[in-house]
Design an enzyme around this catalytic site. Structure first.
Site, PDB file in Angstrom:
ATOM      1  N   ASP A  99       0.826  -1.210   0.000  1.00 16.18           N
ATOM      2  CA  ASP A  99       0.000   0.000   0.000  1.00 16.18           C
ATOM      3  C   ASP A  99       0.864   1.265   0.000  1.00 16.18           C
ATOM      4  O   ASP A  99       1.979   1.259   0.517  1.00 16.18           O
ATOM      5  CB  ASP A  99      -0.899  -0.021   1.243  1.00 16.18           C
ATOM      6  CG  ASP A  99      -2.080   0.925   1.101  1.00 16.18           C
ATOM      7  OD1 ASP A  99      -2.339   1.416  -0.018  1.00 16.18           O
ATOM      8  OD2 ASP A  99      -2.743   1.182   2.125  1.00 16.18           O
TER       9      ASP A  99
ATOM     10  N   ARG B 124       1.899  -5.060   5.907  1.00 18.06           N
ATOM     11  CA  ARG B 124       1.173  -3.997   5.201  1.00 18.06           C
ATOM     12  C   ARG B 124       1.954  -2.697   5.340  1.00 18.06           C
ATOM     13  O   ARG B 124       2.299  -2.295   6.453  1.00 18.06           O
ATOM     14  CB  ARG B 124      -0.234  -3.811   5.754  1.00 18.06           C
ATOM     15  CG  ARG B 124      -0.973  -2.720   4.976  1.00 18.06           C
ATOM     16  CD  ARG B 124      -2.435  -2.612   5.324  1.00 18.06           C
ATOM     17  NE  ARG B 124      -3.076  -1.672   4.400  1.00 18.06           N
ATOM     18  CZ  ARG B 124      -4.292  -1.782   3.925  1.00 18.06           C
ATOM     19  NH1 ARG B 124      -5.051  -2.783   4.280  1.00 18.06           N
ATOM     20  NH2 ARG B 124      -4.782  -0.877   3.091  1.00 18.06           N
TER      21      ARG B 124
ATOM     22  N   ARG C 119      -5.286  -2.702   8.398  1.00 19.71           N
ATOM     23  CA  ARG C 119      -6.456  -3.532   8.095  1.00 19.71           C
ATOM     24  C   ARG C 119      -6.073  -4.579   7.056  1.00 19.71           C
ATOM     25  O   ARG C 119      -5.044  -4.455   6.392  1.00 19.71           O
ATOM     26  CB  ARG C 119      -7.640  -2.681   7.629  1.00 19.71           C
ATOM     27  CG  ARG C 119      -7.305  -1.729   6.510  1.00 19.71           C
ATOM     28  CD  ARG C 119      -8.535  -0.945   6.049  1.00 19.71           C
ATOM     29  NE  ARG C 119      -8.142   0.049   5.071  1.00 19.71           N
ATOM     30  CZ  ARG C 119      -7.996   1.343   5.312  1.00 19.71           C
ATOM     31  NH1 ARG C 119      -8.236   1.829   6.512  1.00 19.71           N
ATOM     32  NH2 ARG C 119      -7.622   2.165   4.354  1.00 19.71           N
ATOM     33  N   LEU C 120      -6.962  -5.574   6.922  1.00 20.94           N
ATOM     34  CA  LEU C 120      -6.667  -6.695   6.032  1.00 20.94           C
ATOM     35  C   LEU C 120      -7.206  -6.477   4.619  1.00 20.94           C
ATOM     36  O   LEU C 120      -6.760  -7.130   3.667  1.00 20.94           O
ATOM     37  CB  LEU C 120      -7.258  -7.977   6.651  1.00 20.94           C
ATOM     38  CG  LEU C 120      -6.701  -9.325   6.261  1.00 20.94           C
ATOM     39  CD1 LEU C 120      -5.181  -9.348   6.227  1.00 20.94           C
ATOM     40  CD2 LEU C 120      -7.219 -10.405   7.188  1.00 20.94           C
ATOM     41  N   SER C 121      -8.162  -5.566   4.467  1.00 21.95           N
ATOM     42  CA  SER C 121      -8.692  -5.201   3.152  1.00 21.95           C
ATOM     43  C   SER C 121      -9.047  -6.405   2.281  1.00 21.95           C
ATOM     44  O   SER C 121      -8.674  -6.468   1.110  1.00 21.95           O
ATOM     45  CB  SER C 121      -7.688  -4.303   2.404  1.00 21.95           C
ATOM     46  OG  SER C 121      -7.500  -3.106   3.103  1.00 21.95           O
TER      47      SER C 121
ATOM     48  N   ARG D 195     -11.593   2.372  -8.987  1.00 20.43           N
ATOM     49  CA  ARG D 195     -10.664   3.495  -9.256  1.00 20.43           C
ATOM     50  C   ARG D 195     -10.931   4.073 -10.646  1.00 20.43           C
ATOM     51  O   ARG D 195     -11.544   3.408 -11.485  1.00 20.43           O
ATOM     52  CB  ARG D 195      -9.225   2.985  -9.171  1.00 20.43           C
ATOM     53  CG  ARG D 195      -8.894   2.580  -7.755  1.00 20.43           C
ATOM     54  CD  ARG D 195      -7.434   2.260  -7.587  1.00 20.43           C
ATOM     55  NE  ARG D 195      -7.195   1.948  -6.190  1.00 20.43           N
ATOM     56  CZ  ARG D 195      -6.053   2.115  -5.552  1.00 20.43           C
ATOM     57  NH1 ARG D 195      -5.001   2.571  -6.207  1.00 20.43           N
ATOM     58  NH2 ARG D 195      -5.935   1.825  -4.277  1.00 20.43           N
TER      59      ARG D 195
ATOM     60  N   GLU E 209       0.775 -13.622  11.908  1.00 19.23           N
ATOM     61  CA  GLU E 209       1.345 -12.480  12.614  1.00 19.23           C
ATOM     62  C   GLU E 209       1.271 -11.282  11.665  1.00 19.23           C
ATOM     63  O   GLU E 209       1.348 -11.463  10.440  1.00 19.23           O
ATOM     64  CB  GLU E 209       2.820 -12.741  12.949  1.00 19.23           C
ATOM     65  CG  GLU E 209       3.039 -13.925  13.860  1.00 19.23           C
ATOM     66  CD  GLU E 209       2.476 -13.687  15.259  1.00 19.23           C
ATOM     67  OE1 GLU E 209       2.527 -12.540  15.733  1.00 19.23           O
ATOM     68  OE2 GLU E 209       1.980 -14.661  15.864  1.00 19.23           O
TER      69      GLU E 209
ATOM     70  N   ASN F  34     -10.699  -2.778  -6.409  1.00 20.85           N
ATOM     71  CA  ASN F  34      -9.885  -1.761  -7.100  1.00 20.85           C
ATOM     72  C   ASN F  34     -10.481  -1.312  -8.447  1.00 20.85           C
ATOM     73  O   ASN F  34     -10.063  -0.294  -9.000  1.00 20.85           O
ATOM     74  CB  ASN F  34      -8.442  -2.248  -7.319  1.00 20.85           C
ATOM     75  CG  ASN F  34      -7.595  -2.201  -6.061  1.00 20.85           C
ATOM     76  OD1 ASN F  34      -6.651  -2.983  -5.903  1.00 20.85           O
ATOM     77  ND2 ASN F  34      -7.906  -1.303  -5.146  1.00 20.85           N
ATOM     78  N   TRP F  35     -11.486  -2.042  -8.950  1.00 18.95           N
ATOM     79  CA  TRP F  35     -12.141  -1.614 -10.205  1.00 18.95           C
ATOM     80  C   TRP F  35     -12.846  -0.276 -10.018  1.00 18.95           C
ATOM     81  O   TRP F  35     -13.186   0.386 -11.007  1.00 18.95           O
ATOM     82  CB  TRP F  35     -13.159  -2.666 -10.672  1.00 18.95           C
ATOM     83  CG  TRP F  35     -12.548  -3.985 -11.027  1.00 18.95           C
ATOM     84  CD1 TRP F  35     -12.622  -5.144 -10.300  1.00 18.95           C
ATOM     85  CD2 TRP F  35     -11.774  -4.299 -12.198  1.00 18.95           C
ATOM     86  NE1 TRP F  35     -11.935  -6.148 -10.937  1.00 18.95           N
ATOM     87  CE2 TRP F  35     -11.417  -5.666 -12.102  1.00 18.95           C
ATOM     88  CE3 TRP F  35     -11.352  -3.572 -13.310  1.00 18.95           C
ATOM     89  CZ2 TRP F  35     -10.650  -6.319 -13.076  1.00 18.95           C
ATOM     90  CZ3 TRP F  35     -10.590  -4.212 -14.284  1.00 18.95           C
ATOM     91  CH2 TRP F  35     -10.250  -5.564 -14.161  1.00 18.95           C
TER      92      TRP F  35
HETATM   93  C1  FPP Z   1      -1.470   0.380  -3.496  1.00 13.30           C
HETATM   94  O1  FPP Z   1      -1.164   1.718  -3.676  1.00 13.30           O
HETATM   95  C2  FPP Z   1      -1.040  -0.510  -4.520  1.00 13.30           C
HETATM   96  C3  FPP Z   1      -1.811  -1.132  -5.465  1.00 13.30           C
HETATM   97  C4  FPP Z   1      -3.164  -0.751  -5.874  1.00 13.30           C
HETATM   98  C5  FPP Z   1      -1.308  -2.324  -6.083  1.00 13.30           C
HETATM   99  C6  FPP Z   1      -0.388  -2.094  -7.218  1.00 13.30           C
HETATM  100  C7  FPP Z   1       0.930  -2.614  -6.886  1.00 13.30           C
HETATM  101  C8  FPP Z   1       1.996  -2.376  -7.634  1.00 13.30           C
HETATM  102  C9  FPP Z   1       1.916  -1.581  -8.876  1.00 13.30           C
HETATM  103  C10 FPP Z   1       3.293  -2.946  -7.255  1.00 13.30           C
HETATM  104  C11 FPP Z   1       3.803  -3.868  -8.314  1.00 13.30           C
HETATM  105  C12 FPP Z   1       2.971  -5.080  -8.511  1.00 13.30           C
HETATM  106  C13 FPP Z   1       3.074  -5.953  -9.539  1.00 13.30           C
HETATM  107  C14 FPP Z   1       2.309  -7.216  -9.518  1.00 13.30           C
HETATM  108  C15 FPP Z   1       3.950  -5.729 -10.690  1.00 13.30           C
HETATM  109  P1  FPP Z   1      -2.361   2.755  -3.588  1.00 13.30           P
HETATM  110  O2  FPP Z   1      -2.597   3.243  -4.968  1.00 13.30           O
HETATM  111  O3  FPP Z   1      -3.539   2.132  -2.932  1.00 13.30           O
HETATM  112  O4  FPP Z   1      -1.717   3.837  -2.690  1.00 13.30           O
HETATM  113  P2  FPP Z   1      -2.509   4.927  -1.823  1.00 13.30           P
HETATM  114  O5  FPP Z   1      -3.238   4.147  -0.746  1.00 13.30           O
HETATM  115  O6  FPP Z   1      -1.401   5.762  -1.277  1.00 13.30           O
HETATM  116  O7  FPP Z   1      -3.426   5.650  -2.731  1.00 13.30           O
END
Ligand code: FPP
Length: 260
Positions: A37, A205, A211-213, A88, A224, A85-86
């Protein structure tokens, strides 16, 4: 060694390497799960677009995987994209999907040489045909590897995974293959995306939230936890080692009593 890590070359570190000196190799986690994160916050703090944070996050992931390889961790699972995450903005989702695809295209051969066994968790079949095909082909290419089991959760949600498992078990019961009374933990685990992997015993994390999200809800039952304020792109091998050292010092009782 640092040069090796940063260049991403396959590494076989000599015993006594400085970075790993503090790690108790007899008390390493069997299955580490990472919620990466803080990419967005990392970028915003630098006046950059959020997408720059995701790009920087890929480098952090490469280094963390190298540590897992160097220390021969049995399993590492990372949360790349959740079923939530969709929500976003379309442009960010699109960027992430291309980033995952480029990452796989660029890294798969080196992972294979490093004896990494790749696996994907989540509803992979709902991703773009290109990403889906890359994921399946990466699994196939590395299926006989015996090193770190590296799992990437994409379009993954813990509740969704449990619902899919419940549906599969219900269908088996309906068709008479299974009696409802035979549904036990082993039956459940057979239907999860993590089938055959050890239970998650360590969750990391980054970026301060605790949190576990919706990540690995079943698998992390006795895990742990390690939380750090560090944003994912700043999570260096040394940060990972700090977490592993802390894990080695935890008193794990699994609901029982110490030394009983
Ligand atoms: C959280 O940051 C991260 C993600 C949504 C996952 C994406 C992960 C990567 C790009 C790392 C590389 C992974 C791979 C598989 C190549 P956020 O956007 O939620 O950060 P914020 O909470 O600060 O907005």
């Amino acid at each position: 060694m640092w040069k090796k890590l940063f260049k991403g070359e396959p590494s076989s570190l000599p015993e006594g390497n400085l970075l790993y000196d503090r790690v108790n190799r007899t008390r390493l986690p069997q299955h580490t799960a990472v919620i990466m994160d803080g990419n967005g916050r990392w970028a915003e703090g630098r006046g950059l677009l959020r997408t720059a944070g995701h790009t920087a996050g890929v480098d952090a992931l490469k280094q963390v995987l190298k540590v897992a390889i160097d220390l021969a961790l049995p399993a590492l699972t990372v949360y790349a994209f959740s079923t939530e995450n969709w929500k976003r903005p379309h442009a960010e989702v699109d960027f992430l999907m291309h980033l995952f695809s480029d990452y796989l295209a660029r890294e798969i051969n080196e992972m294979d040489e490093d004896n990494v066994k790749l696996h994907f968790l989540g509803r992979i079949d709902e991703l773009s045909p290109r990403l889906r095909q890359q994921a399946r082909s990466a699994e196939e290419q590395t299926q006989n590897n015996t090193g770190v089991r590296f799992n990437v959760a994409m379009n993954y949600g813990g509740q969704d995974e449990l619902l899919r498992a419940a549906r599969q078990l219900a269908a088996e019961a309906q068709s008479g293959q299974l009696q409802p009374a035979d549904i036990d933990a082993a039956a459940m685990e057979r239907c999860l995306d993590t089938q055959g992997l050890p239970p998650v015993d360590f969750v990391i994390r980054t970026s301060g939230d605790m949190r576990l999200s919706n990540f690995l809800l079943w698998q992390a039952a006795y895990a742990e936890f390690w939380f750090t304020e560090t944003n994912w792109p700043d999570f260096t091998p040394a940060c990972f080692v700090d977490a592993l050292v802390a894990f080695g010092q935890r008193d794990r009782r699994f609901g029982g009593l110490k030394n009983k």
